[in-house]
Design a protein around this motif. Structure first.
Motif, PDB file in Angstrom:
ATOM      1  N   ASP A  25       0.774  -1.233  -0.344  1.00 23.70           N
ATOM      2  CA  ASP A  25       0.211  -0.292   0.261  1.00 23.70           C
ATOM      3  C   ASP A  25       0.174   1.499   0.410  1.00 23.70           C
ATOM      4  O   ASP A  25       0.527   2.685   0.052  1.00 23.70           O
ATOM      5  CB  ASP A  25      -1.012   0.111   0.904  1.00 23.70           C
ATOM      6  N   ILE A  26       2.165   1.017   0.287  1.00 24.94           N
ATOM      7  CA  ILE A  26       2.820   2.602   0.563  1.00 24.94           C
ATOM      8  C   ILE A  26       3.306   3.080  -1.308  1.00 24.94           C
ATOM      9  O   ILE A  26       3.315   2.313  -1.642  1.00 24.94           O
ATOM     10  CB  ILE A  26       3.979   2.466   1.086  1.00 24.94           C
ATOM     11  N   THR A  31       2.750  11.034   3.705  1.00 21.24           N
ATOM     12  CA  THR A  31       4.059  10.308   3.338  1.00 21.24           C
ATOM     13  C   THR A  31       5.773  10.467   3.415  1.00 21.24           C
ATOM     14  O   THR A  31       6.679   9.812   3.549  1.00 21.24           O
ATOM     15  CB  THR A  31       3.824  10.039   1.799  1.00 21.24           C
ATOM     16  N   LYS A  61       6.870  10.224   6.781  1.00 20.82           N
ATOM     17  CA  LYS A  61       7.649   8.921   7.425  1.00 20.82           C
ATOM     18  C   LYS A  61       8.816   7.989   5.926  1.00 20.82           C
ATOM     19  O   LYS A  61       9.515   8.331   6.912  1.00 20.82           O
ATOM     20  CB  LYS A  61       6.886   7.651   7.535  1.00 20.82           C
ATOM     21  N   LYS A  86      -2.081   9.133  -2.194  1.00 19.85           N
ATOM     22  CA  LYS A  86      -3.020   9.810  -1.469  1.00 19.85           C
ATOM     23  C   LYS A  86      -3.427  10.936  -1.318  1.00 19.85           C
ATOM     24  O   LYS A  86      -5.029  10.975  -1.673  1.00 19.85           O
ATOM     25  CB  LYS A  86      -3.129   9.264  -0.301  1.00 19.85           C
ATOM     26  N   LYS A 130      -5.354  -2.142   8.483  1.00 12.28           N
ATOM     27  CA  LYS A 130      -4.715  -2.095   6.731  1.00 12.28           C
ATOM     28  C   LYS A 130      -4.790  -0.670   5.865  1.00 12.28           C
ATOM     29  O   LYS A 130      -5.914   0.585   6.742  1.00 12.28           O
ATOM     30  CB  LYS A 130      -5.917  -3.069   5.909  1.00 12.28           C
ATOM     31  N   PHE A 131      -3.877  -0.025   4.596  1.00 16.16           N
ATOM     32  CA  PHE A 131      -4.009   1.314   4.693  1.00 16.16           C
ATOM     33  C   PHE A 131      -3.102   2.793   5.035  1.00 16.16           C
ATOM     34  O   PHE A 131      -3.013   3.377   4.833  1.00 16.16           O
ATOM     35  CB  PHE A 131      -5.616   1.797   3.995  1.00 16.16           C
ATOM     36  N   GLU A 146      -0.880   3.903   6.428  1.00 21.63           N
ATOM     37  CA  GLU A 146       0.841   4.373   5.605  1.00 21.63           C
ATOM     38  C   GLU A 146       1.888   4.185   6.643  1.00 21.63           C
ATOM     39  O   GLU A 146       2.787   3.850   6.923  1.00 21.63           O
ATOM     40  CB  GLU A 146       0.931   5.371   4.487  1.00 21.63           C
ATOM     41  N   GLU A 153      -2.935  -8.037   9.552  1.00 25.72           N
ATOM     42  CA  GLU A 153      -3.424  -7.143   8.940  1.00 25.72           C
ATOM     43  C   GLU A 153      -4.913  -7.022   9.509  1.00 25.72           C
ATOM     44  O   GLU A 153      -5.442  -8.122   9.783  1.00 25.72           O
ATOM     45  CB  GLU A 153      -3.308  -7.870   7.467  1.00 25.72           C
TER      46      GLU A 153
END
Lengths: 408, 378
Positions: A82-83, A119, A122, A346, B323-324, B326, B350
Motif C-alpha cells: 500500500d505504501i 508520506t 515517514k 493519497k 490495513k492502508f 501508511e 492485518e
C-alpha cells in the motif's frame, strides 16, 4: 525531428551532471543531500550542497520499467504494497544497488518538506534511520481554507530561519546571505520561464504535449537555482516559440485538448501518447507540472518562500484545487479532463471523486475520465481497462456539444 | 460492581445511545473528534461532551462514492456514518491533521456537510522547531473560540484548570487499570479491557472517573480466567475488531501492555497543572510519542516496545496493522529488524474495521502463540 534539438541536447548533459556530480563530489566542499521533491533547495544551492531527489529517480525507475523488481525488494523487508511506489522503489534501489543510473550517491543529510504529503515525512524518517544521517523537516501546515493563516506562515518562516544554522552545523560551512539571495533570484527566474513554457500550450494547436513537459520538468525539480537550469529553460522556450511561430502541432490535427490531473503513469507514457494521438487528442496541460512554479519576493525573501512552499496546490483545500481546475479549463480552452486515481498518491486521490462531482455541477460541465493506476508500480494498473475507458471518454467528447470547433 | 462493569460494556457496544441520553439530560453540545490527538480538556471546559469518532464495523456503501477503496477503514466508516445519519446527535466535528487520509477526508466532509460546524486541527509536525509551541497555543486558542461559538459558553481559565484536573485523574486511573492488567491479567478479559477504554471515549470524564475508581478495588479480586500462558504487548492504531482480543483469550494469551493509538498513546503524559492551561496543553502535545503519526527522526518506537516487553515480562509483540495505514506500515520494517535483533518475537496481523471472516486471524495467532509457548525464539 530527426536531429536532436539544442535544448534536448542540453537537457541530456544536465541530467548526466545531476546524477554524476554527487558521486564524484568532495563531500567537504559539496555535501550531498536527499530532498523531497518540492523542498527549499535554494538554501542548499547557496551552500554548494548537491541535492538529489529520490522521487525524480523513482519516476525514472518507473519509466525504465524497473518498478516491479525494486518495489518487490522493499516488500521483502516488510514494506507494505500500500505504501507509495516511489518509496518502495527507492528502498529497493538502496537495498539492491540497482537503478537505471547506477543509483543515487549516498546522502550526507536529508531535507524533507511535507507540502506534498505526509508520506515523505515517514519516508525520510526511515532514510535517516537507515543512513544514520541528520534530517531537517520543513513543516508547511495544510491549508483547509481559502487563505493560508498568518500564524501558519509565521511558523514556516521561523523554520526557514532555523534551517540556516542547522545547515551551517551539518555542513561545517558558513551561510552567505548575498549568495542565497542570488540563488533565490535565479530560482525565481527559472520558475517564471518554466511557467512561460507551460503556457505556450495555450496556443492552438499546442506545440508540445504534457508528456513532453514530464521530461522538460526534470531541471526545475532537480536543478532549480542553478544557472544551468535557467539556461535550459531559456533554450527550451526559444525553441518552442519557433514551433508556435511555424504553427507546428505536437498532435497532428489536434481536435481535443485535455488536462491531466495527477502524477504521470511513468511506465505507460509511450502507449498513452500513441493512443491519444490516434484520436487526435492532446494533453495540453497537467496540474502536476504546475507545482514547480514558485515565486519569491526579493524584498521579503523568507516570508515569500514560506508562502510559496506552503501554497503548493496539493497542500491546499479542495475548494482551491477546484478553483485551479476551473481556471485551467478556461485558460487552456480544454475539452476534457483525465484524473489519475493513483494508488500511490493519497493526497492527490482522496477528494478526486468530489472534485469531479463539483465540476459536473458547475456552469460548464466537462467530460471527464477517472482511471485507477499507479505512478511506478504496474501491478496497480491495467492497460486494457485504461484503453477501454479512454475510448468511451473519447466517445463522450465526440458527442459533447460542439468539440470546440467554433473556437478553433 | 458487576453492574458498573456491565454498564461500561454497554456504553462501548452502543455509544450512540449513551451520547443521546447525555444530551437529553444535560442539554449540552456533543463534539466528535477523529483520531488521534485532540485536547479533550478544552471541549470539556466548554461544557460539551467530547466523543471519539474512530469508525466502526459498518458496511461501506455510501462512502464509496467519495473515497477510494484504498482509504483506510476508519475514514471510510466515519464518512459512511456521517452520510447515513449515525452522527445526527453530534453538533461539531474536529478533524486533526493526523495523516493524509484524515486530512483529505476533512475537505470531502466540508463539501458534503457545509452547514455542520467543523474545526481543522492542523498540528505542527515539526515539534522540534522553537516556533511549534507558539503555533500550538494559537491553534488551541482558535479551538477555544470555535467551541465558545458552538456552545455559547465562555471557556474560562478556571474551567480549563478544572477540566485539566479531571483529565489528569482520568489518565492516572487508566494507568492503575493498565497496571492491574499487567499484574493480574485474570481480572479482566481482553475484550472487557478494550471496551472499558472505549467507553471512556464516550462518557463525561468526571463520571467515568467515579465509575472506574469504584470498579478498580473490585477488579483486584475478580477472576474471570486462568493466568495467561502467553503475555503479549500489542501495538497499532486500535485493537478492533474486538473479536481479535476474544480469540487471543481463547487461545490462552493476554495483552499485558499496549502501544495503541486508541489506548496508551493518547492516555499517557499528564498535563502540567502548574502552567497556564493552554500553554500546558500545548506543552503536553510537544511531549507526546513515540507514535507513528508524530514525526520522529530517531524512530523511537522500537526502543519503546522493547522497554514495554521488559517491564511487563511479555513474551512477544503483536503488530495489529490497520490495513492502508501508511504511517504504521512505515514503522513496521524498522521495528521488525530491531525486534529481531533483540530476540523478541513479533507477529504482523492485518485488520480492518469491516472485517467479518476472522479464521485467518485465529490461525495465525494460534501458530504464533504455540511458538511462544514452546519458548522457541526465531
Amino acid at each position: 525531428m530527426s536531429e536532436m534539438s539544442r535544448a534536448t541536447n542540453y537537457l541530456l548533459g544536465l541530467t548526466m551532471l545531476y546524477y554524476t556530480a554527487p558521486k564524484q563530489a568532495d563531500r567537504k566542499k559539496n555535501p550531498v543531500a536527499w530532498c523531497s521533491s518540492i523542498a527549499p533547495v535554494e538554501f542548499l544551492r547557496a551552500m554548494d550542497v548537491l541535492p538529489l531527489f529520490p522521487e525524480n529517480h523513482g519516476a525514472l525507475i518507473g519509466a525504465r520499467k524497473m518498478g516491479v523488481e525494486l518495489a518487490e525488494a522493499a516488500e521483502m523487508v516488510g514494506y507494505a504494497n500500500d505504501i507509495c511506489s516511489y518509496v518502495r522503489v527507492d528502498i529497493g534501489h538502496i537495498l539492491t544497488g540497482k537503478s537505471p543510473v547506477d543509483g543515487l550517491a549516498r546522502p550526507d543529510f536529508l531535507v524533507c518538506c511535507n507540502n506534498i504529503c505526509s508520506t515523505v515525512v515517514k519516508w525520510y524518517e526511515n532514510l535517516a534511520h537507515h543512513f544514520q544521517v541528520p534530517l531537517f523537516l520543513l513543516d508547511t501546515p495544510f491549508n483547509h481554507g481559502l487563505q493560508i493563516p498568518e500564524y501558519s506562515l509565521n511558523y514556516v518562516e521561523a523554520q526557514l530561519r532555523e534551517f540556516i544554522p542547522w545547515l551551517e552545523d551539518v555542513t561545517g560551512k558558513k551561510f552567505d546571505e548575498q549568495r542565497f539571495k542570488e540563488v533565490a533570484m535565479v530560482s525565481k527566474q527559472t520558475s517564471s520561464l518554466w511557467r512561460d513554457v507551460l503556457e505556450l500550450a495555450k496556443h492552438k494547436p499546442a506545440p508540445f504535449t504534457a508528456f513532453d513537459t514530464f521530461n522538460y520538468m526534470s531541471p526545475i525539480v532537480t536543478m532549480r537555482g542553478t544557472p544551468e537550469a535557467l539556461e535550459y529553460y531559456r533554450l527550451l522556450k526559444e525553441e518552442l516559440l519557433q514551433k508556435v511561430a511555424a504553427g507546428e502541432a505536437a498532435v497532428t490535427g489536434e481536435k481535443y485538448r485535455l488536462l491531466w490531473n495527477g502524477i504521470p503513469v511513468w511506465f505507460a507514457m509511450r502507449p498513452m501518447l500513441q493512443l491519444f494521438a490516434k484520436y487526435k487528442a492532446n494533453l495540453v496541460c497537467s496540474t502536476y507540472t504546475n507545482a514547480w512554479v514558485l515565486d519569491f519576493d526579493p524584498d521579503n525573501l523568507l516570508r515569500s518562500m514560506a508562502e510559496a512552499y506552503t501554497a503548493i496546490l496539493i497542500n491546499q483545500s479542495l475548494d482551491l484545487k477546484f478553483g485551479n481546475l476551473e481556471k485551467l479549463l478556461q485558460e487552456f480552452e480544454l475539452d476534457g479532463i483525465i484524473h489519475h486515481s493513483n494508488r500511490s498518491c493519497k493526497p492527490y486521490c482522496f477528494g478526486l471523486y468530489d472534485l469531479s462531482r463539483r465540476l459536473q455541477a458547475g456552469s460548464q460541465s466537462i467530460p471527464e475520465m477517472i482511471f485507477d493506476g499507479d505512478q511506478t508500480d504496474p501491478r496497480h494498473f491495467s492497460w486494457a481497462q485504461f484503453e477501454t475507458r479512454f475510448q468511451s471518454f473519447i466517445e463522450t467528447l465526440t458527442l459533447s456539444e460542439p468539440p470546440n470547433e467554433n473556437r478553433r | 460492581m458487576e453492574s458498573i462493569l456491565q454498564n461500561l460494556l454497554e456504553v462501548a457496544a452502543s455509544p450512540a445511545k449513551e451520547v443521546t441520553d447525555w444530551k437529553q439530560m444535560t442539554g449540552g453540545k456533543v463534539v466528535g473528534w477523529l483520531p488521534i490527538y485532540v485536547p479533550e480538556e478544552i471541549i470539556h471546559a466548554a461544557g460539551a461532551l467530547p466523543v471519539s469518532l474512530w469508525g466502526g464495523s459498518t458496511e461501506i456503501a455510501r462512502a464509496d462514492a467519495h473515497l477510494q477503496g484504498f482509504a483506510c477503514s476508519v475514514v471510510r466508516a466515519v464518512l459512511e456514518y456521517g452520510l447515513k445519519g449515525t452522527y445526527s446527535m453530534v453538533d461539531g466535528f474536529i478533524f486533526p491533521s493526523t495523516c493524509d487520509h484524515i486530512q483529505n477526508t476533512a475537505d470531502i466532509w466540508a463539501g458534503l456537510f457545509p452547514h455542520r460546524p467543523k474545526f481543522d486541527l492542523v498540528y505542527p509536525a515539526n515539534r522540534q522547531s522553537q516556533a511549534a509551541r507558539g503555533y500550538l497555543e494559537h491553534l488551541f486558542a482558535g479551538l477555544v473560540q470555535w467551541l465558545e461559538e458552538l456552545t455559547g459558553q465562555k471557556v474560562t481559565e478556571d474551567k480549563l484548570r478544572g477540566s485539566i484536573r479531571i483529565y489528569n485523574q482520568y489518565r492516572a486511573l487508566i494507568a492503575e487499570l493498565y497496571s492491574l492488567r499487567s499484574r493480574r491479567p485474570e481480572s479482566l478479559s481482553g475484550p472487557e479491557m478494550g471496551q472499558i477504554i472505549k467507553a471512556s471515549f464516550f462518557l463525561e470524564k468526571a463520571e467515568f472517573n467515579r465509575r472506574l475508581s469504584e470498579l478498580l478495588p473490585w477488579l483486584e479480586k475478580r477472576k474471570v480466567r486462568p493466568a495467561p500462558r502467553v503475555r503479549l504487548v500489542v501495538t497499532g492504531i486500535m485493537a478492533e475488531p474486538v473479536e481479535v482480543l476474544a480469540i487471543l483469550d481463547e487461545l490462552g494469551g493476554a495483552v499485558v501492555a499496549d502501544d495503541l493509538a486508541l489506548g496508551a498513546r493518547i492516555l499517557r503524559a499528564p498535563v502540567k497543572e502548574e502552567l497556564p492551561p493552554l500553554a500546558a496543553l500545548a506543552d503536553r502535545h510537544l511531549r507526546l510519542g513515540p507514535c507513528s503519526t508524530l514525526y520522529d527522526c530517531r524512530k523511537g518506537r522500537g526502543a519503546h516496545l522493547q522497554q514495554l516487553v521488559a517491564e511487563h515480562a511479555a513474551d512477544g509483540v503483536l503488530f495489529l496493522n490497520m490495513k492502508f495505514c501508511e504511517l504504521e506500515e512505515f514503522d513496521y520494517p524498522v521495528l521488525k529488524a530491531e525486534l529481531e535483533e533483540a530476540g523478541i518475537p513479533l507477529l504482523f496481523l492485518e485488520v480492518e474495521q469491516q472485517m467479518s471472516a476472522l479464521g485467518q486471524v485465529r490461525t495465525r495467532l494460534q501458530a504464533f502463540l504455540e511458538v511462544l509457548e514452546q519458548g522457541v525464539v526465531s
